[in-house]
Design a protein around this motif. Structure first.
Motif, PDB file in Angstrom:
ATOM      1  N   SER A 279     -10.709   0.515  17.214  1.00 38.93           N
ATOM      2  CA  SER A 279      -9.444  -0.183  17.440  1.00 38.93           C
ATOM      3  C   SER A 279      -9.559  -1.106  18.651  1.00 38.93           C
ATOM      4  CB  SER A 279      -8.315   0.824  17.666  1.00 38.93           C
ATOM      5  OG  SER A 279      -8.235   1.713  16.580  1.00 38.93           O
TER       6      SER A 279
ATOM      7  N   VAL B  51      -5.468   3.181   9.715  1.00 41.63           N
ATOM      8  CA  VAL B  51      -6.644   2.311   9.656  1.00 41.63           C
ATOM      9  C   VAL B  51      -6.364   1.122   8.747  1.00 41.63           C
ATOM     10  CG1 VAL B  51      -9.104   2.205   9.140  1.00 41.63           C
ATOM     11  CG2 VAL B  51      -8.117   4.333   9.974  1.00 41.63           C
ATOM     12  N   VAL B  52      -5.710   1.405   7.599  1.00 41.42           N
ATOM     13  CA  VAL B  52      -5.404   0.318   6.661  1.00 41.42           C
ATOM     14  C   VAL B  52      -4.516  -0.716   7.340  1.00 41.42           C
ATOM     15  CG1 VAL B  52      -4.259  -0.262   4.492  1.00 41.42           C
ATOM     16  CG2 VAL B  52      -5.696   1.777   4.625  1.00 41.42           C
TER      17      VAL B  52
ATOM     18  N   PHE C  40       0.836  -1.210   0.000  1.00 38.93           N
ATOM     19  CA  PHE C  40       0.000   0.000   0.000  1.00 38.93           C
ATOM     20  C   PHE C  40       0.864   1.251   0.000  1.00 38.93           C
ATOM     21  CE2 PHE C  40      -4.592  -0.040   0.545  1.00 38.93           C
ATOM     22  CZ  PHE C  40      -4.839  -1.395   0.483  1.00 38.93           C
ATOM     23  N   ILE C  41       1.876   1.211   0.883  1.00 36.66           N
ATOM     24  CA  ILE C  41       2.729   2.392   1.035  1.00 36.66           C
ATOM     25  C   ILE C  41       3.539   2.619  -0.239  1.00 36.66           C
ATOM     26  CG2 ILE C  41       4.748   3.231   2.313  1.00 36.66           C
ATOM     27  CD1 ILE C  41       3.407   1.849   4.794  1.00 36.66           C
TER      28      ILE C  41
ATOM     29  N   GLN D 221      -4.200  -1.390  10.529  1.00 29.56           N
ATOM     30  CA  GLN D 221      -4.970  -2.145  11.539  1.00 29.56           C
ATOM     31  C   GLN D 221      -5.835  -3.215  10.877  1.00 29.56           C
ATOM     32  OE1 GLN D 221      -6.952   0.059  14.817  1.00 29.56           O
ATOM     33  NE2 GLN D 221      -6.143   1.854  13.812  1.00 29.56           N
ATOM     34  N   ALA D 222      -6.499  -2.821   9.775  1.00 25.45           N
ATOM     35  CA  ALA D 222      -7.380  -3.772   9.091  1.00 25.45           C
ATOM     36  C   ALA D 222      -6.576  -4.947   8.555  1.00 25.45           C
ATOM     37  CB  ALA D 222      -8.130  -3.072   7.957  1.00 25.45           C
ATOM     38  N   LEU D 223      -5.389  -4.669   7.995  1.00 26.16           N
ATOM     39  CA  LEU D 223      -4.579  -5.750   7.426  1.00 26.16           C
ATOM     40  C   LEU D 223      -4.120  -6.714   8.514  1.00 26.16           C
ATOM     41  CD1 LEU D 223      -2.525  -3.756   4.775  1.00 26.16           C
ATOM     42  CD2 LEU D 223      -4.377  -5.381   4.362  1.00 26.16           C
TER      43      LEU D 223
ATOM     44  N   ASN E 233       1.929   4.402  -3.000  1.00 24.34           N
ATOM     45  CA  ASN E 233       1.853   5.851  -2.838  1.00 24.34           C
ATOM     46  C   ASN E 233       3.222   6.505  -3.034  1.00 24.34           C
ATOM     47  OD1 ASN E 233      -0.252   7.534  -2.622  1.00 24.34           O
ATOM     48  ND2 ASN E 233      -0.354   7.601  -0.415  1.00 24.34           N
TER      49      ASN E 233
ATOM     50  N   LEU F 218       2.062  10.622   3.846  1.00 25.77           N
ATOM     51  CA  LEU F 218       1.085   9.583   3.522  1.00 25.77           C
ATOM     52  C   LEU F 218      -0.260  10.012   4.107  1.00 25.77           C
ATOM     53  CD1 LEU F 218       3.168   6.384   4.224  1.00 25.77           C
ATOM     54  CD2 LEU F 218       2.117   7.001   2.054  1.00 25.77           C
ATOM     55  N   PRO F 219      -1.375   9.595   3.469  1.00 25.73           N
ATOM     56  CA  PRO F 219      -2.683   9.959   4.017  1.00 25.73           C
ATOM     57  C   PRO F 219      -2.864   9.408   5.429  1.00 25.73           C
ATOM     58  CG  PRO F 219      -2.898   9.039   1.809  1.00 25.73           C
ATOM     59  CD  PRO F 219      -1.480   8.851   2.216  1.00 25.73           C
ATOM     60  N   ALA F 220      -3.625  10.123   6.252  1.00 28.96           N
ATOM     61  CA  ALA F 220      -3.825   9.725   7.636  1.00 28.96           C
ATOM     62  C   ALA F 220      -4.428   8.319   7.736  1.00 28.96           C
ATOM     63  CB  ALA F 220      -4.747  10.723   8.331  1.00 28.96           C
ATOM     64  N   ALA F 221      -5.168   7.922   6.706  1.00 28.55           N
ATOM     65  CA  ALA F 221      -5.864   6.638   6.745  1.00 28.55           C
ATOM     66  C   ALA F 221      -4.912   5.449   6.758  1.00 28.55           C
ATOM     67  CB  ALA F 221      -6.822   6.520   5.563  1.00 28.55           C
ATOM     68  N   VAL F 222      -3.607   5.701   6.589  1.00 25.32           N
ATOM     69  CA  VAL F 222      -2.654   4.589   6.561  1.00 25.32           C
ATOM     70  C   VAL F 222      -2.743   3.768   7.853  1.00 25.32           C
ATOM     71  CG1 VAL F 222      -0.682   5.922   7.451  1.00 25.32           C
ATOM     72  CG2 VAL F 222      -0.284   3.961   5.975  1.00 25.32           C
TER      73      VAL F 222
END
Lengths: 307, 352
Positions: B281, B325-326, B35-36, B328-330, B39, B319-323
């Motif tokens: 979380s 959340v991504v 993902f990273i 954690q989900a992974l 970007n 990087l977007p702040a949502a990184v």
């Protein structure tokens, strides 16, 4: 009167968002798989549909793109819950988290962008001349019209075809179904992917056709409302109409409370969809048992290793 | 075509279980790296940044602990419910409701002496959270409503109610949506390590207390039986509704404490961003920890490392702040997927 027409028109336009997703979730749940990832799939569909519409200016590609990403999200859930036999609740929550995170992550450059291409309203000749009803029902865009016929198609497939029988029996009695020659695993995979496709489309309808913009987290709970409406609709695609449009109507009515001179803090109107959803669930719970609840919903199916 | 063949394992050693979990976390990091990289950021540098920013300096460590505090509360909240097989997805809303409840006292109530003021605020926060959990509890017990949906939907309502106050009666002088700063009497003391505050002590005391309750009291025994099998609980003469009710209230109260701890310990005011998804979380923390309070602390720290790291990625690498959340989900996906390998020998067989 004009106010009422506007509200009912908006009820159909906004109800369509949830209708697509509700149909998708019904398909998935009827096969025995509970997908709590609707919110995340919708967000991915909304982001990706918007992204494709923005970059290609093609609406067809936007919808196809959202369908594809929705199907992929469904595939992830299917792989987790069917092949890896993961807990369906946790996998759905992870999918929601993943979808909201990934759509915000990749969508950050799409915030504030405007679309050139747009879905135009297509008045249906003659029918749109019917007083009141014509205005409310027969002057929408193509995605709304497709949502009119989709539940009927799905109902027909459920109740009148071999596929539908295989799908329903996989959700009711997976073991007996397997003995009868139905490939339960395959059926559930397909149902979860197809369900994801329609949930993805609902997201694209939201971002590309309805609000015409992309905002992080823009579904604001619609995925969860969908899951409640599936229960309200008793897993029947035809009742889903009622659920989705009634819900759209009540929400619009709430949002327009001021028009009727009812004093209510405007900011609290945002809570109306969630409160209504809980009231919907309360209503059906008072009405009694849900007859179509798939018996094997949410349970892992162990085929074990045979031959 | 390949076919997957499963053979039930006879028993799994702790060592083997740990190896599987660690491999799963490894896989999650590889996926997050992809993902990273998409970007345009070097994933190895990013991982290094996550580790150094959260653990590489005493400032980093203290900020990581600051983030771990609300996660311990919400982890305990979701965990105690999960221990009785109840899903409280509503910790986020209970956190906000608890914080709003406590803030109301700061704004409308008298200023008391510090110990008294803080006691009142802690109690009010817990009561607020419990009240918000009371709704899904009654809906579940009286009307059999699925608590996953009801608790989740109520999150939106609770946050909306906080917004109502923030944009209305409690609005700041400059018209921004936050309350005036709390008086010193309503602030948790710092414990001498960066911004780490007394909320940590409260959290750790509750961890020990809950451990004792769950594993060493009659009530805890009832909770665990209800969690393992409803039927067994019925045969044992346990009033399941009463247990569920109690667990819901306790769970809500713990989440409400996360809210108090945020407004009194770190933010010193109520605003819209007192939680960056700590309630959600907390679900991951509780699920990974299998509801054991001590292990909840470990996973709360683990997730707070990620969250602190994600903050730094946002600032240093854009990087977007949502990184966060991504990631954690992974991790949740990877560990969830690895469960199968703990109970079965998984073999790929070539289909003829």
């Amino acid at each position: 009167m004009n106010d009422l027409i506007t509200i009912l028109y908006a009820a159909i336009a906004s109800g369509t968002i949830i209708l697509y997703a509700t149909i998708g979730e019904i398909i998935t749940e009827r096969s025995g798989i509970l997908n709590l990832g609707v919110e995340g799939i919708m967000l991915m569909g909304a982001f990706f549909g918007f992204y494709v519409a923005y970059t290609t200016e093609s609406l067809i590609l936007a919808i196809l793109g959202a369908a594809l990403i929705g199907g992929l999200m469904g595939l992830i859930h299917a792989f987790m819950t069917i092949t890896l036999q993961a807990n369906q609740v946790v996998s759905g929550l992870a999918l929601t988290m993943f979808g909201s995170g990934a759509s915000a992550f990749f969508g950050i450059n799409m915030v504030g962008k405007t679309l050139k291409a747009s879905f135009h309203n297509i008045p249906i000749p003659l029918l749109n001349k019917i007083p009141v009803l014509g205005e409310i029902i027969f002057n929408h865009n193509i995605l709304v019209y497709f949502a009119f016929i989709l539940p009927v198609i799905v109902w027909f497939i459920f109740n009148r075809t071999k596929w539908g029988l295989a799908l329903r029996s996989s959700g009711e009695e997976p073991l007996s179904s397997e003995i009868m020659g139905i490939k339960v695993i395959k059926v559930r995979y397909i149902a979860t992917i197809v369900g994801g496709v329609f949930i993805g489309i609902s997201g694209a309808y939201l971002s590309v056709a309805y609000s015409r913009l992309w905002v992080e987290g823009m579904t604001s709970g619609k995925g969860w409302i969908t899951i409640a409406l599936v229960i309200f609709a008793n897993w029947n695609p035809l009742i889903a109409y009622g659920g989705a449009y009634l819900f759209g109507g009540l929400t619009q009515l709430g949002l327009n409370l001021q028009k009727f001179n009812i004093a209510f803090p405007i900011i609290l109107l945002k809570s109306i969809p969630y409160v209504f959803t809980i009231l919907f669930l309360l209503f059906i719970s008072l009405k009694g048992k849900r007859s179509n609840l798939p018996k094997a919903l949410g349970e892992s199916y162990f085929r074990e290793s045979r031959g | 075509m390949f076919k997957i063949k499963l053979e039930q394992k006879e028993r799994v050693s702790k060592r083997e279980e740990l190896i599987i979990t660690l491999s799963a976390i490894g896989i999650a990091f590889v996926l997050a790296g992809i993902f990273i990289a998409l970007n345009g950021v070097n994933p190895f540098l990013a991982l290094w940044k996550v580790v150094t920013s959260s653990l590489g300096s005493s400032y980093g460590i203290s900020e990581t602990i600051v983030k771990a505090i609300p996660l311990i509360f919400t982890g305990l909240a979701v965990g105690i419910a999960l221990n009785s097989k109840l899903w409280n997805i509503g910790a986020e809303g209970q956190l906000f409701f608890g914080a709003t409840f406590a803030t109301a006292f700061v704004i409308y109530g008298p200023v008391l002496s510090k110990p008294l003021e803080l006691t009142v605020l802690i109690i009010l926060g817990a009561v607020g959270g419990a009240l918000w959990a009371l709704i899904p509890a009654l809906l579940k017990i009286k009307f059999k409503m699925n608590e996953v949906i009801s608790t989740l939907l109520l999150n939106y309502v609770a946050i909306n109610i906080a917004d109502y106050f923030l944009f209305g009666p409690w609005k700041g002088k400059d018209n921004f949506p936050y309350t005036p700063e709390f008086p010193p009497e309503a602030k948790f003391s710092r414990i001498g390590f960066g911004r780490v505050h007394a909320g940590l002590i409260l959290a750790l005391v509750l961890v020990v207390l809950l451990y004792i309750i769950i594993y060493h009291t009659k009530l805890g025994y009832k909770l665990r039986i209800t969690g393992s099998s409803l039927r067994a609980a019925k045969y044992a003469g346990i009033n399941i509704n009463k247990i569920m009710f109690l667990v819901f209230l306790l769970s809500g109260a713990l989440a409400g404490l996360a809210g108090v701890s945020q407004v009194c310990g770190i933010e010193y005011k109520l605003h819209q961003h007192i939680s960056t998804g700590y309630g959600y979380s907390g679900i991951i923390v509780a699920w990974l920890a299998r509801t054991n309070p001590y292990i909840i602390v470990i996973f709360a720290v683990f997730l707070s490392i990620l969250l602190k790291g994600a903050d730094s990625l946002q600032i240093a690498m854009h990087l977007p702040a949502a990184v966060g959340v991504v990631m954690q989900a992974l991790i949740l996906f990877a560990i969830l997927g690895s469960e199968l390998f703990k109970t079965y020998n998984v073999k790929l067989i070539r289909r003829k």
